[in-house]
Design an enzyme around this catalytic site. Structure first.
Site, short mmCIF file in Angstrom:
data_model
loop_
_atom_site.label_atom_id
_atom_site.label_comp_id
_atom_site.label_asym_id
_atom_site.label_seq_id
_atom_site.Cartn_x
_atom_site.Cartn_y
_atom_site.Cartn_z
N LYS A 205 0.82 -1.22 0.00
CA LYS A 205 0.00 0.00 0.00
C LYS A 205 0.85 1.26 0.00
O LYS A 205 2.03 1.24 0.32
CB LYS A 205 -0.97 -0.02 1.19
CG LYS A 205 -2.14 -0.96 0.90
CD LYS A 205 -3.26 -0.87 1.90
CE LYS A 205 -4.39 -1.82 1.47
NZ LYS A 205 -5.44 -1.91 2.50
N ARG A 240 -3.53 -9.86 5.21
CA ARG A 240 -3.95 -9.98 3.80
C ARG A 240 -2.79 -9.47 2.94
O ARG A 240 -2.45 -8.29 3.00
CB ARG A 240 -5.21 -9.13 3.60
CG ARG A 240 -5.79 -9.16 2.20
CD ARG A 240 -7.05 -8.27 2.14
NE ARG A 240 -7.59 -8.21 0.81
CZ ARG A 240 -7.12 -7.42 -0.15
NH1 ARG A 240 -6.10 -6.62 0.08
NH2 ARG A 240 -7.67 -7.43 -1.35
C1 7PJ Z 1 -8.14 -4.39 2.01
C2 7PJ Z 1 -9.18 -5.22 1.62
C3 7PJ Z 1 -7.80 -4.33 3.40
C4 7PJ Z 1 -9.56 -5.92 3.78
C5 7PJ Z 1 -8.36 -4.21 -0.09
C6 7PJ Z 1 -5.42 -3.29 -1.63
C7 7PJ Z 1 -6.73 -2.61 -1.74
N1 7PJ Z 1 -9.88 -5.99 2.48
N2 7PJ Z 1 -9.31 -5.09 0.28
N3 7PJ Z 1 -8.55 -5.12 4.22
N4 7PJ Z 1 -7.63 -3.78 0.93
N5 7PJ Z 1 -10.24 -6.66 4.65
O1 7PJ Z 1 -5.30 -4.49 -1.52
O2 7PJ Z 1 -4.42 -2.52 -1.67
O3 7PJ Z 1 -6.92 -3.60 3.86
S1 7PJ Z 1 -8.17 -3.71 -1.74
#
Ligand code: 7PJ
Length: 261
Positions: A205, A240
């Protein structure tokens, strides 16, 4: 949790996994590298990304879920905010819902209640990733994120989703400045006070690029792995990530230290 983007405009995969076949291969690679959950997303939440119709999102996600369900030894999560996509993905074999809008779209609470799968509720300031970064503002980011997540737990309870089915996520990068993101990260243990498992997503990010002198996406691996290890140390239950192998090694080392006498 390994990230599987099935979006042609996904900012970090550059559309490499649009084709279902490639997504399926990538899911297997992540599980072989140690991922226990695969998070499948067909809507790009990148600020400024084009909107995707419900049907398009279903057409991206469902074939991949169908191909993996029952064969891939991992829990399949669907990264969506739309009740129709939740229903279609769970019918195809997904066993978890990950919603960056924390079930705030119309019908999402009811769909999640009826589907009876674990749900991750994420904090985002506002509802629209296209505008969330325009002027993020908080008087106390940790307290406000905690209060928001607690309010969503209450909303879930009201439709019959028990606490035991929920995970909480502070939503790094979703309507937050660098200072907000760093402050939230430092105070992750405070969010554990909510009494539910925490999911943390910081992989590649922009907060990492901001700290590392503008490092582009493909130079954020080490920063991502450092933060994943730190998140585990601070009590996150799920991270994640894009780079599963490196992250699994980091977390195993953190675990070993945690368990030391
Ligand atoms: C997240 C997500 C996060 C959860 C994305 C990216 C953007 N779901 N989906 N937490 N970020 N739970 O992966 O940079 O931080 S999409």
């Amino acid at each position: 949790m390994g990230i599987l983007n099935v979006t042609p405009d996904s900012f970090s995969d550059g559309g490499d996994f649009v084709v279902a076949e490639r997504a399926i291969d990538h899911a297997w690679q992540m599980v072989e590298a140690g991922a226990a959950i695969i998070d499948i997303g067909g809507e790009s939440t990148r600020p400024g990304a084009a909107a995707v119709s419900v049907q398009e999102e279903i057409d991206r996600v469902v074939p991949v879920v169908e191909a993996l369900a029952g064969t891939l030894p991992a829990l399949l999560s669907v990264d969506t905010s739309r009740p129709e996509v939740m229903r279609a993905a769970v019918a195809a074999g997904a066993g978890m819902v990950n919603d960056v809008r924390a079930l705030r779209l119309p019908g999402a609470l009811e769909a999640a209640a009826e589907l009876d799968v674990p749900v991750c509720l994420m904090h985002m300031q506002g509802l629209d990733p296209a505008t969330m970064q325009q002027a993020p503002g908080y008087s106390d980011v940790v307290a406000e994120v905690a209060a928001f997540l607690e309010s969503r737990v209450v909303a879930c309870k009201a439709v019959g989703i028990p606490r035991q089915r929920l995970l909480l996520d502070p939503g790094f990068g979703f309507g937050k400045t660098l200072a907000h993101n760093l402050g939230l990260f430092r105070h992750l243990p405070d969010l554990r006070g909510l009494g539910l498992p925490l999911l943390v997503g910081v992989s590649r990010k922009s907060m990492i690029g901001q700290v590392l002198d503008g490092a582009p996406i493909d130079e954020r691996l080490h920063g991502s792995v450092a933060l994943a290890g730190l998140a585990a140390w601070l009590g996150a239950s799920v991270v994640r990530v894009h780079d599963v192998r490196a992250t699994v090694d980091a977390i195993r080392m953190v675990q070993a230290v945690k368990e030391a006498a």
